[in-house]
Write a protein that holds these residues in place. Structure first.
Motif, mmCIF file in Angstrom:
data_model
loop_
_atom_site.group_PDB
_atom_site.id
_atom_site.type_symbol
_atom_site.label_atom_id
_atom_site.label_comp_id
_atom_site.label_asym_id
_atom_site.label_seq_id
_atom_site.Cartn_x
_atom_site.Cartn_y
_atom_site.Cartn_z
ATOM 1 N N ILE B 81 0.822 -1.219 0.000
ATOM 2 C CA ILE B 81 0.000 0.000 0.000
ATOM 3 C C ILE B 81 0.847 1.255 0.000
ATOM 4 N N SER B 82 1.809 1.339 0.929
ATOM 5 C CA SER B 82 2.510 2.624 1.010
ATOM 6 C C SER B 82 3.565 2.751 -0.075
ATOM 7 N N SER B 83 4.105 1.635 -0.561
ATOM 8 C CA SER B 83 5.173 1.751 -1.536
ATOM 9 C C SER B 83 4.692 1.512 -2.967
ATOM 10 N N VAL B 84 4.146 0.313 -3.243
ATOM 11 C CA VAL B 84 3.764 -0.006 -4.632
ATOM 12 C C VAL B 84 2.662 0.936 -5.124
ATOM 13 N N LEU B 85 1.600 1.083 -4.314
ATOM 14 C CA LEU B 85 0.514 1.970 -4.735
ATOM 15 C C LEU B 85 0.981 3.421 -4.760
ATOM 16 N N GLY B 86 1.811 3.801 -3.796
ATOM 17 C CA GLY B 86 2.325 5.172 -3.752
ATOM 18 C C GLY B 86 3.163 5.491 -4.977
ATOM 19 N N LEU B 87 4.084 4.588 -5.311
ATOM 20 C CA LEU B 87 4.973 4.829 -6.447
ATOM 21 C C LEU B 87 4.207 4.826 -7.768
ATOM 22 N N SER B 88 3.120 4.027 -7.828
ATOM 23 C CA SER B 88 2.384 3.975 -9.093
ATOM 24 C C SER B 88 1.385 5.126 -9.212
ATOM 25 N N GLY B 89 1.393 6.031 -8.232
ATOM 26 C CA GLY B 89 0.577 7.238 -8.324
ATOM 27 C C GLY B 89 -0.878 7.029 -7.956
ATOM 28 N N ALA B 90 -1.194 5.957 -7.261
ATOM 29 C CA ALA B 90 -2.573 5.742 -6.830
ATOM 30 C C ALA B 90 -2.830 6.601 -5.592
ATOM 31 N N LYS B 91 -3.326 7.813 -5.824
ATOM 32 C CA LYS B 91 -3.463 8.790 -4.733
ATOM 33 C C LYS B 91 -4.491 8.379 -3.686
ATOM 34 N N LEU B 155 9.922 4.128 7.396
ATOM 35 C CA LEU B 155 8.858 4.495 6.464
ATOM 36 C C LEU B 155 7.603 4.952 7.210
ATOM 37 N N LEU B 156 7.453 4.501 8.433
ATOM 38 C CA LEU B 156 6.345 4.998 9.253
ATOM 39 C C LEU B 156 6.705 6.370 9.813
ATOM 40 N N TYR B 157 7.955 6.523 10.232
ATOM 41 C CA TYR B 157 8.367 7.734 10.946
ATOM 42 C C TYR B 157 8.556 8.944 10.032
ATOM 43 N N ILE B 158 9.231 8.767 8.901
ATOM 44 C CA ILE B 158 9.599 9.935 8.094
ATOM 45 C C ILE B 158 8.379 10.738 7.603
ATOM 46 N N GLU B 194 13.405 23.146 1.247
ATOM 47 C CA GLU B 194 14.582 22.274 1.316
ATOM 48 C C GLU B 194 14.275 21.038 2.164
ATOM 49 N N GLN B 195 13.632 21.286 3.308
ATOM 50 C CA GLN B 195 13.258 20.158 4.174
ATOM 51 C C GLN B 195 12.310 19.211 3.452
ATOM 52 N N LYS B 196 11.336 19.788 2.766
ATOM 53 C CA LYS B 196 10.369 18.959 2.035
ATOM 54 C C LYS B 196 11.063 18.115 0.990
ATOM 55 N N LYS B 197 12.056 18.738 0.319
ATOM 56 C CA LYS B 197 12.770 18.034 -0.747
ATOM 57 C C LYS B 197 13.510 16.805 -0.177
ATOM 58 N N ILE B 198 14.220 17.045 0.917
ATOM 59 C CA ILE B 198 14.966 15.924 1.526
ATOM 60 C C ILE B 198 14.005 14.845 1.997
ATOM 61 N N LEU B 199 12.891 15.278 2.614
ATOM 62 C CA LEU B 199 11.920 14.312 3.129
ATOM 63 C C LEU B 199 11.329 13.461 2.008
ATOM 64 N N ASN B 200 10.924 14.141 0.921
ATOM 65 C CA ASN B 200 10.317 13.390 -0.177
ATOM 66 C C ASN B 200 11.307 12.412 -0.798
ATOM 67 N N LYS B 201 12.549 12.874 -0.893
ATOM 68 C CA LYS B 201 13.565 12.020 -1.490
ATOM 69 C C LYS B 201 13.804 10.786 -0.595
ATOM 70 N N SER B 202 13.848 11.008 0.718
ATOM 71 C CA SER B 202 14.067 9.881 1.640
ATOM 72 C C SER B 202 12.929 8.883 1.544
ATOM 73 N N VAL B 203 11.689 9.407 1.486
ATOM 74 C CA VAL B 203 10.535 8.505 1.378
ATOM 75 C C VAL B 203 10.621 7.712 0.081
ATOM 76 N N LEU B 204 11.042 8.391 -0.994
ATOM 77 C CA LEU B 204 11.153 7.715 -2.288
ATOM 78 C C LEU B 204 12.179 6.573 -2.221
ATOM 79 N N ILE B 205 13.354 6.881 -1.618
ATOM 80 C CA ILE B 205 14.397 5.836 -1.511
ATOM 81 C C ILE B 205 13.864 4.640 -0.728
ATOM 82 N N LEU B 206 13.222 4.934 0.427
ATOM 83 C CA LEU B 206 12.715 3.841 1.266
ATOM 84 C C LEU B 206 11.623 3.054 0.555
#
Lengths: 302, 435
Positions: B81-91, B155-158, B194-206
């Protein structure tokens, strides 16, 4: 009418009798007469029965069940009998000993897996369930077996192994005539019998054909075991090491890196795959934790 | 810019459940009492060893291992749910991501404890780390479960970091110590680009990293079975078979959690009927995939009926495990799939009942995979009492099996009382975008 009935009845009775006698024949053991008369050199008593019970529990119970309880393995054909039954108890000691030695169908032979002493002790245990049993002791004197010497001579030209069996009595050397002789080579699991079981000739000699292609150790050593069984001197076993096998130098299964080996000798592909996966995941986690510090730092500055 | 009143409403709605009310105390009290009863059973096991269970020489894996497989399976939903659906853009799945992550973390973390519970001498666990061989799937399992727990925690915390700020600023009546924890966890969040950018990037990596690790965690669990040559386990499709089964039980767990949170935390505006409809469709999809793997797993050896396989399969199809086997397949898989095809069934209340059946079926499915195989070794079992040949779980064992399930409920309830269950920042952003 009456006569016809009688004929039918006699025919049926005949068929049934024939059928049952065939069945009985199928279960009967065909024991040679000289084996039938063999007796134990061990005196059967409570102690021998007790150690016999231990051997029985390990080797016999899984098929024959508890003696006297008729709870043997019913799935086997023929069914292993309860050994306290008359069917078993009316056999002579020699017959029981023969059955133990040869085995049949699903029953394995115990000649090479149990010592003669243990085999007699099992029979002692079986006899302890028969109140009417009276033992006849054999004239074999096991203490005399120490006097017997087995000489082994290998003829490389003819590939024959010659055994001469002599007892060194105080009165002078006595050759063992008509004694049963078996030859074995030690292998990883148990002993491999060479040629057939034969008897010594009048000079106490026995000759076996020996195979040329038996793998030995790294220099071709084979451990040869000779077993002699005599009416008077009992069972004698002798071992020698001879360099008559094919030199074989295979590395042990745990010498090289392998999946079944210890951690130090794990295969490289597993070490590399496992370590790199753990390192990659670990690296990303470090990166994420660093990002968290960066977020915190930016917030603190403003 | 979104008007302030709307933002305030979202914030207060989503923070409203972070307070200790009477219902929560009652429920938590019930959970903790039951947990203590189960722990008493565990203490008797510590004292007397595994003799208090129905396990023995032949069946040495029973309910505990079934439980472990079930726990690992259910935890996989976080990845879906949080990764596959998130990455595929299922909002649509965004509001459910945190629920899925909480379930994933709770189940994965407790799975490790379940294994310890199966040990007669738990103090020897240290030997796995001291003398473990990396050739053994057991070592891989320990490694990959640890990795999954770490990544799930992150992935829960960030995504929670911005929400921690709201928790710190907007909650009232919370103890001072909790406020301080929120402040510390918010990592000086100010919402700068800047904070948002780092956060989004970290979530993407995870989100990307968790996919292979999650597949790994359940594939390795399946290899614990499949790498042996025993009847019923000696299968080349065990990896995907387990993973697809994992999504079935995970989806069911999320549907149950959605239902409970939605009604008890008053989140009807945020977890809508649309979400249930989509989750129902997702459950049908993963169940169909699982059904397909089941067909392969049982039909192919069933067609050949090789000597030892036949013994095992007869026991499942028509023997002593038949009732359980067919109940699991019919009530836990086939009927739920058929029911959820109807629109009327894709509503919260019917789905709660269907999901409970699916989850129960999923638990017993693990039992069906673990136990019957253990009862059919290749070497015949001879001269042992009848009780050694078949596995009958004891009461103590059942209580100990129940303990981790209660622990998961404690963790899931506890986390939902400490943190907002629907991401606040993301919901605000979403309204802003769609305005």
């Amino acid at each position: 009418m009456f006569r016809k009935n009688i004929i039918i009845k006699i025919t049926i009775a005949f068929i049934i009798t024939a059928f049952f006698s065939l069945q009985l024949n199928a279960q009967r053991w065909d024991v040679p007469s000289n084996k039938k008369a063999k007796n134990s050199y061990i005196k059967f008593d409570n102690n021998t029965a007790k150690s016999g019970e231990e051997v029985y529990t390990k080797n016999c119970k899984s098929c024959h069940g508890d003696v006297g309880k008729a709870n043997g393995n019913k799935t086997l054909n023929p069914q292993p009998p309860d050994l306290s039954s008359t069917l078993t108890q009316e056999l002579t000691d020699g017959e029981l000993f023969y059955i133990l030695n040869t085995g049949r169908n699903a029953m394995p032979n115990f000649k090479n897996t149990l010592s003669e002493e243990d085999r007699w002790k099992v029979i002692s245990y079986i006899r302890s369930f028969n109140k009417k049993y009276v033992q006849v002791l054999s004239k074999t004197d096991p203490s005399k077996s120490k006097l017997v010497k087995i000489n082994m001579n290998f003829n490389a030209a003819t590939n024959k192994m010659n055994l001469s069996v002599v007892a060194n009595e105080a009165s002078g050397p006595v050759v063992l005539k008509d004694a049963e002789v078996m030859l074995f080579v030690s292998r990883y699991f148990g002993k491999l019998q060479i040629d057939k079981t034969i008897r010594t000739d009048k000079d106490g000699n026995a000759t076996f054909n020996f195979p040329k292609d038996l793998p030995g150790d790294s220099i071709g050593n084979l451990t040869i075991v000779a077993k002699v069984s005599d009416e008077i001197y009992g069972e004698i076993e002798s071992q020698t090491k001879l360099t008559i096998g094919v030199p074989t130098d295979k590395p042990s299964l745990t010498a090289k890196r392998a999946i079944w080996n210890v951690l130090k000798l794990a295969p490289w592909w597993i070490i590399i795959t496992y370590t790199s996966i753990v390192l990659i995941v670990g690296l990303f986690l470090v990166l994420i934790v660093r990002n968290l510090f960066r977020i915190s730092k930016i917030g603190a500055q403003q | 810019m979104l008007d302030q009143s709307k933002t305030n409403k979202i914030t207060s709605d989503l923070l409203s459940h972070i307070r200790l009310n009477y219902a929560f105390k009652l429920w938590m009290g019930f959970l903790i009492t039951s947990f203590l009863v189960c722990m008493y059973a565990y203490i008797t096991q510590l004292d007397k060893g595994l003799a208090v269970t129905g396990l023995g020489d032949y069946v040495s894996w029973g309910m505990y291992i079934s439980n472990f497989v079930f726990f690992v399976a259910t935890s996989l939903i976080g990845m879906l749910i949080s990764s596959v659906l998130g990455l595929s853009g299922a909002k649509w799945a965004a509001p459910l991501a945190r629920i899925a992550e909480i379930i994933a973390l709770a189940f994965a973390a407790v799975a490790g404890l379940v294994i310890v519970m199966d040990m007669g001498r738990p103090e020897r666990l240290i030997n796995v780390f001291l003398y473990g061989r990396i050739q053994s799937p057991i070592t891989w399992d320990v490694t990959v479960v640890t990795c999954y727990v770490l990544i799930s925690t992150l992935l829960l915390y960030i995504p929670l970091i911005p929400d921690m700020k709201y928790c710190y600023e907007k909650t009232d009546n919370t103890p001072k110590i909790l406020k301080n924890i929120y402040k510390a966890l918010s990592l000086n969040w100010i919402g700068s680009d800047e904070q948002k950018k780092i956060l989004n990037k970290s979530v993407l990596i995870l989100s990307i990293l968790i996919i292979p690790v999650a597949l790994g965690i359940h594939t390795v669990t399946s290899w614990l079975f499949a790498s042996t040559s025993r009847t019923g386990w000696d299968s080349s499709i065990f990896g995907p078979y387990f993973v697809s089964g994992a999504f079935v039980s995970g989806c069911a767990a999320v549907i149950i959690a959605m239902n409970v949170y939605r009604s008890s935390y008053n989140l009807k505006d945020y977890i809508t009927e649309m979400h249930f409809d989509k989750m129902a469709k997702l459950l049908v999809l993963v169940s169909l995939v699982y059904l397909y793997f089941n067909l392969n797993e049982y039909m192919v050896p069933g067609y050949k009926m090789k000597k030892f396989e036949a013994m095992h399969l007869h026991e499942l199809f028509a023997g002593s495990h038949a009732i359980l086997f067919w109940s699991v397949q019919v009530f836990g898989l086939i009927i739920p799939i058929i029911l959820l095809l109807f629109k009327k069934m894709r509503k919260p209340s019917p789905m709660l009942i269907i999901a409970l059946f699916v989850l129960l079926g999923a638990w017993f499915k693990r039992y069906i995979i673990v136990v019957p195989t253990m009862e059919h070794p290749f070497l015949p079992i001879q001269n042992v009492p009848f009780s050694f040949k078949v596995y009958t779980p004891t009461l103590t064992e059942s209580l100990i099996t129940l303990a981790p399930i209660i622990l998961v409920l404690i963790i899931v309830t506890g986390l939902s009382k400490l943190f907002p269950i629907i991401p606040i920042q993301e919901t605000i952003d979403h309204y802003e975008e769609t305005k």
